[in-house]
Scaffold this motif. Structure first.
Motif, short mmCIF file in Angstrom:
data_model
loop_
_atom_site.label_atom_id
_atom_site.label_comp_id
_atom_site.label_asym_id
_atom_site.label_seq_id
_atom_site.Cartn_x
_atom_site.Cartn_y
_atom_site.Cartn_z
N LYS A 50 -10.92 10.29 0.96
CA LYS A 50 -9.61 10.94 0.82
C LYS A 50 -8.48 10.01 1.26
CE LYS A 50 -10.45 15.93 1.07
NZ LYS A 50 -9.59 16.23 -0.09
N ALA A 51 -8.68 9.33 2.38
CA ALA A 51 -7.65 8.42 2.88
C ALA A 51 -7.43 7.26 1.92
CB ALA A 51 -8.04 7.90 4.26
N ALA A 52 -8.52 6.73 1.37
CA ALA A 52 -8.39 5.62 0.41
C ALA A 52 -7.68 6.07 -0.86
CB ALA A 52 -9.77 5.06 0.08
N ALA A 73 -12.63 -7.51 -5.61
CA ALA A 73 -12.79 -7.05 -4.23
C ALA A 73 -13.93 -6.04 -4.12
CB ALA A 73 -11.49 -6.43 -3.73
N TYR A 74 -14.12 -5.24 -5.15
CA TYR A 74 -15.23 -4.28 -5.18
C TYR A 74 -16.56 -5.01 -5.18
CZ TYR A 74 -18.43 -0.84 -7.34
OH TYR A 74 -19.48 -0.02 -7.65
N THR A 293 -11.27 -0.37 -1.24
CA THR A 293 -10.27 -0.05 -0.22
C THR A 293 -10.93 0.26 1.11
OG1 THR A 293 -8.74 0.80 -1.91
CG2 THR A 293 -8.36 1.50 0.37
N ILE A 294 -12.01 1.03 1.08
CA ILE A 294 -12.72 1.38 2.31
C ILE A 294 -13.37 0.17 2.95
CG2 ILE A 294 -14.69 2.68 3.23
CD1 ILE A 294 -14.02 4.86 1.13
N LEU A 295 -14.08 -0.62 2.15
CA LEU A 295 -14.80 -1.76 2.70
C LEU A 295 -13.86 -2.86 3.16
CD1 LEU A 295 -17.84 -2.06 0.25
CD2 LEU A 295 -17.75 -0.96 2.50
N GLY A 296 -12.64 -2.87 2.64
CA GLY A 296 -11.68 -3.90 3.01
C GLY A 296 -10.78 -3.53 4.17
N ASP A 297 -10.96 -2.35 4.74
CA ASP A 297 -10.13 -1.90 5.86
C ASP A 297 -11.04 -1.53 7.02
OD1 ASP A 297 -8.85 0.52 7.42
OD2 ASP A 297 -7.17 -0.55 6.50
N ALA A 298 -10.86 -2.16 8.16
CA ALA A 298 -11.78 -1.97 9.29
C ALA A 298 -11.84 -0.52 9.75
CB ALA A 298 -11.37 -2.88 10.45
N ASP A 299 -10.67 0.15 9.82
CA ASP A 299 -10.65 1.54 10.30
C ASP A 299 -11.31 2.49 9.29
OD1 ASP A 299 -9.38 0.80 12.64
OD2 ASP A 299 -7.37 1.17 11.84
N LEU A 300 -10.97 2.33 8.02
CA LEU A 300 -11.59 3.19 7.00
C LEU A 300 -13.10 2.96 6.94
CD1 LEU A 300 -9.08 3.07 4.01
CD2 LEU A 300 -9.46 4.94 5.62
#
Length: 394
Positions: A50-52, A73-74, A293-300
């Motif tokens: 949802k956040a991504a 990136a994927y 987007t998820i894998l590229g962001d530490a918090d997500l």
């Protein structure tokens, strides 16, 4: 032309789903279709997803095509998640595909178009039925190797290796990376080593279908066999899916990943791009962009992994509860294997008649070979299923 078409045989799992929908009983239980459900029966959208999606909504400025291979990136993110740090990225090539099924199909297309014309694809007995459906549709030579021992409900490793000793150089051996579908019985680390030794000796190429990474023993543990083969063998094909571990079933996010000699990887990438162009041109982007987007962001990524771990542990708890309930009701250890299996599925060993009886008498829907989706249960329905099994199965 259209007037002469013959209707294909119905897909057994989809037909079972339709039967479930038409059953008027309130207490019916759907253990057929392979989707994760919460105790409330909902297949949720994960928090990080949802956040991504919100971030993509806010930041995306175009819906133009991506490249033929999809978002780089994927591919980088998913390849890193599957292969870890032990494989030189220069040895890899990848294309985004419409789901894991699309990755499987494109892998077979690669074998058929650019491999040995007489290469045989070896599949486990049993395997995911769509493997066989696709191979037959493509008219590719296939053979089966022993995998599941119905008597012990474990992997028949010796039978498997004896059968695979007959593979020819250039043949393709299709393996399940983890959480074997439909049995839930997995190879051990020692088993993977023996398989790697045999494939290296015979000159066969492994093709790994890894659709449930993170659902078994954890992200890294579930990829250990795949990583071993990629490290030990000159060529590996990997068909990956994000449907289960990211919960984005309908977004159809898959990846065909190859590992080869670094000097050949560039050419392999061009061939993969051409396969995408010939089959569906540019691949879907929304699901892969969520994953990237998820894998590229530490918090997500941390939040996604935490929720994935909750999902994994919930299925393990259901397995343990069901095994304990059946031990009490049958006064035997016959069903202890359920707690040892991993992933969404296990195969009970019930006959088709017993499966039909559980459906008719108890409203419990599972596939005819007695494959059941553990994630279709909850703490309240486990005793119902245990009672049905105990009263029905010989």
């Amino acid at each position: 032309m259209l007037s002469g078409l013959k209707a294909p045989a119905p897909d057994k799992i989809l037909a079972l789903t339709q039967m479930f929908r038409e059953d008027p009983r309130d207490a019916k239980i759907d253990l057929g279709v392979g989707v994760y459900r919460t105790p409330e029966g909902v297949t949720p959208v994960m928090r990080a997803v949802k956040a991504a999606e919100k971030r993509i909504w806010d930041e995306q400025t175009t819906k133009s095509y991506t490249g033929l291979a999809g978002d780089p990136a994927y591919a980088r993110g998913l390849a890193g998640m599957i292969l870890g740090e032990g494989i030189d990225p220069g040895r890899t090539a990848a294309i985004a595909t419409p789901g894991g099924t699309g990755a499987v199909r494109q892998a077979f297309e690669l074998v058929k178009a650019h491999g040995r014309a007489d290469a045989t694809v070896w599949v486990s007995d049993p395997t995911w039925p769509n493997h066989i459906t696709i191979l037959r549709h493509m008219e590719m030579p296939t053979r089966t190797y022993r995998y599941f021992d119905d008597a012990t409900c474990k992997v028949d490793v010796e039978g498997m290796l004896a059968d695979l000793a007959e593979v020819a150089e250039g043949d393709i051996v299709l393996l399940h990376g983890c959480c074997h579908n439909p049995t839930g019985a997995n190879l051990t680390a020692a088993d993977w080593t023996r398989v790697a030794d045999l494939l290296a000796e015979r000159g066969a190429t492994p093709m790994i279908d890894i659709a449930y990474q993170g659902f078994g023993d954890g992200l890294d543990a579930d990829a250990a066999g795949t990583r071993l083969l990629a490290e030990r063998l000159p060529e590996v094909l990997i068909a990956a899916s994000c449907s289960k571990n990211f919960g984005i079933y309908r977004e159809r996010a898959g990846l065909l990943l190859t590992v080869s000699d670094a000097s050949e990887a560039g050419t392999v990438q061009l061939v993969l791009n051409a396969l995408n162009r010939a089959n569906y041109s540019f691949p879907p982007d929304h699901g892969p962009r969520i994953v990237a987007t998820i894998l590229g962001d530490a918090d997500l990524r941390a939040d996604w992994q935490a929720e994935l771990e909750e999902t994994r542990l919930s299925m393990l708890a259901l397995r343990r509860q069901l095994a304990d309930e059946l031990r009490q009701r049958t006064n035997s250890s016959r069903y202890d294997f359920i707690a040892d299996h991993r992933g969404m599925f296990s195969r009970l060993g019930a006959s088709p008649d017993e499966v039909a009886k559980m459906r008719e008498d108890f409203g419990i829907y599972m596939v005819g070979d007695s494959r059941l989706n553990i994630a279709g249960l909850n703490a309240d329905t486990v005793p119902v299923l245990a009672r049905a099994i105990a009263q029905t199965c010989a």
